[in-house]
Write a protein that holds these residues in place. Structure first.
Motif, short mmCIF file in Angstrom:
data_model
loop_
_atom_site.label_atom_id
_atom_site.label_comp_id
_atom_site.label_asym_id
_atom_site.label_seq_id
_atom_site.Cartn_x
_atom_site.Cartn_y
_atom_site.Cartn_z
N GLY A 1 2.85 2.08 -4.36
CA GLY A 1 1.86 1.43 -3.53
C GLY A 1 0.45 1.71 -4.02
O GLY A 1 0.20 2.64 -4.80
N THR B 1 -4.51 -1.38 4.33
CA THR B 1 -3.35 -2.01 4.95
C THR B 1 -3.40 -3.50 4.63
O THR B 1 -4.44 -4.04 4.24
CB THR B 1 -3.33 -1.83 6.47
N TRP C 1 0.83 -1.21 0.00
CA TRP C 1 0.00 0.00 0.00
C TRP C 1 0.86 1.26 0.00
O TRP C 1 0.43 2.30 -0.51
CB TRP C 1 -0.92 0.01 1.22
N GLU C 2 2.05 1.19 0.55
CA GLU C 2 2.94 2.34 0.63
C GLU C 2 4.12 2.15 -0.30
O GLU C 2 4.59 1.04 -0.52
CB GLU C 2 3.46 2.51 2.07
N SER C 3 4.62 3.24 -0.84
CA SER C 3 5.85 3.23 -1.62
C SER C 3 7.01 3.57 -0.69
O SER C 3 6.99 4.63 -0.05
CB SER C 3 5.78 4.25 -2.75
N LYS C 4 7.98 2.68 -0.59
CA LYS C 4 9.11 2.94 0.31
C LYS C 4 10.36 2.24 -0.21
O LYS C 4 10.26 1.18 -0.84
CB LYS C 4 8.77 2.48 1.73
N LYS D 1 -1.96 3.00 -2.58
CA LYS D 1 -2.50 4.30 -2.18
C LYS D 1 -2.24 5.38 -3.22
O LYS D 1 -2.89 6.43 -3.20
CB LYS D 1 -1.90 4.72 -0.84
#
Length: 482
Positions: A306, A281, A261-264, A308
């Motif tokens: 992600g 999530t 879900w997140e870009s990291k 999102k």
């Protein structure tokens, strides 16, 4: 009037249901046709009657599978007109010709030589019969070529311009050889070969558990395990290349199947978890740091977009494709491990005495088809909410019909499919339950050899009972040559 959400869901369910039935049979046809060509070629080259016996055994099964595949394919073509009129109208100028090319080339080639393949061995001679078998196998591969060209264009469309809301072709080479086509073609054909290899291996192992000296069953199991050793690792590499291609052209699909879900930086690989579309999530996630970045970007600190970062209405349904992808990959790894285990047993000359391996092969029989269905689910559900990715939404592709009408046809399809195709599968399973024998009915095994210029050796002239016994001396002799 646009269709209701319920009508759209039911139409998608109906198409998913019918294509899930259909895809099994073309995949088996592709794998079995090539397998039959290899068997007949080996018989002509070596003169060993065991290859002909196994060829005859699977020829009948191939005929049934091919026929059911044709019937189930016709049903889907009608669905385009009844449930997906919007898609047919807008994408018809591209998809229609591609489907027509499949009929004009692949289907005509298959059907034209199928009769010779099934009934012509004693009429046209072994060499011409082998040519017919090879042409049928080529026809199945051509069919896969055109169908996957159409499907891949829907995934990565190019070579068109929009005119009055319709996709009008401008470059057919770009349409056919679109960016994802080579990866999908290789991945699908290898999946068909692996699926059939494990079905053949399961049948051979089943009969070895009952008669360890059954020579045709030994051949089935041995050839299937060689395919597992060679093709399963290649399929894993092909899948990796396909994933990198998908990340470039369909990043939302990759984010959904990875549960990211997140870009990291240093994107972790989520082994297990439950993506939650409401809370955005992945609950209960079990992660390995950096491994997701290493697999997808081939760098230690890489990152992917992600979910999102995509609008809610543009996100695929992550929970379904997240788990379908993991089932597919897990089964692929098990296939490769099964093949590697057989190598160790071959080295110890105990391949045909390892009953634990035979039981494992029987259990793994449907694994290829299950992985195939999971891969199809990832591909098609991951493309949502589009039928032509980025250009035509599924909601704009469905016919303007009410939910009760779709529900009625869905119920009718369910009943008919379970009866007709259920009966076909039961019949195929009964055919597989027959123990293979060197004395299989059909053309006398020595006669084709003479007409092909091959003289059977003493082993081929022996009665079946002398070559399929169950003595330890014979087991050792076969194990030394497995």
């Amino acid at each position: 009037m646009p269709p209701s959400v319920d009508a759209l869901f039911l139409a998608r369910t109906q198409f998913g249901f019918t294509i899930a039935f259909h895809i099994i049979f073309p995949a088996m046809s592709i794998g079995l046709a090539s397998y039959l060509a290899v068997l007949e070629g080996a018989w002509l080259f070596t003169g060993k009657s065991v290859y002909l016996a196994v060829f005859r055994y699977w020829l009948t099964i191939f005929a049934v599978v091919f026929g059911v595949g044709v019937v189930s394919g016709l049903v889907m073509s009608y669905e385009f007109g009844t449930n997906w009129a919007g898609f047919a109208y807008r994408a018809g100028p591209v998809v229609g010709p591609l489907m027509g090319y499949e009929v004009l080339t692949a289907f005509f080639l298959e059907s034209g030589f199928l009769g010779v393949m099934l009934f012509g061995m004693t009429r046209v001679g072994p060499k011409l019969h082998f040519l017919a078998t090879v042409l049928v196998a080529i026809g199945t591969l051509l069919s896969a070529f055109w169908i996957l060209a159409a499907n891949s264009w829907m995934q990565t469309p190019q070579g068109f311009e929009m005119v009055d809301g319709r996709f009008v072709p401008t470059d057919w080479l770009s349409i056919i050889f679109n960016p994802s086509f080579p990866y999908r073609l290789v991945h699908m054909v290898l999946a068909a070969y692996l699926s059939v290899a494990f079905i053949v291996g399961a049948v051979g192992a089943w009969h070895l558990l009952r008669d360890p000296g059954n020579e045709p069953a030994r051949l089935m199991a041995s050839m299937a395990l060689w395919m597992a050793c060679i093709v399963a690792p290649i399929q894993i590499l092909a899948g990796d290349a396909h994933g990198v291609n998908t990340l470039k052209h369909q990043p939302a699909k990759i984010a959904a199947l990875e549960g990211d879900w997140e870009s990291k930086p240093g994107q972790p690989l989520i082994l297990f978890g439950m993506p939650n579309m409401k809370t955005e999530t992945t609950d209960y996630a079990v992660e390995i740091p950096h491994l997701g970045a290493l697999i997808l970007t081939h760098t230690w600190n890489g990152s992917i977009r992600g979910l999102k970062e995509f609008a809610r209405e543009d996100r695929p349904f992550s929970p379904l494709i997240f788990w379908a992808f993991r089932v597919m990959v897990g089964l692929g790894v098990l296939m490769a491990l099964t093949g590697f285990a057989s190598l160790a047993l071959r080295a110890r000359h105990s391949l045909y005495r390892a009953r634990w391996l035979h039981r494992l092969m029987v259990a793994m029989g449907p694994s290829g088809l299950i992985a195939l269905l999971c891969g199809w689910t990832v591909t098609e559900v991951g493309r949502q909410p589009y039928t032509v990715y980025g250009h035509l939404r599924t909601a704009d592709s469905v016919s303007p019909i009410a939910a009760p009408g779709v529900a009625t046809s869905l119920a009718a399809f369910g009943v008919v499919y379970l009866i007709v195709f259920g009966a076909a599968m039961v019949f195929v399973l009964r055919l597989m339950a027959r123990p293979p024998s060197l004395a299989t009915e059909g053309p006398a095994k020595d006669k084709p050899h003479r007409s092909a210029g091959i003289t059977p050796g003493p082993a081929q002239r022996q009665p079946a009972s002398t070559t399929t016994g169950n003595t330890s001396a014979r087991d050792d002799r076969h194990d030394r040559h497995d």
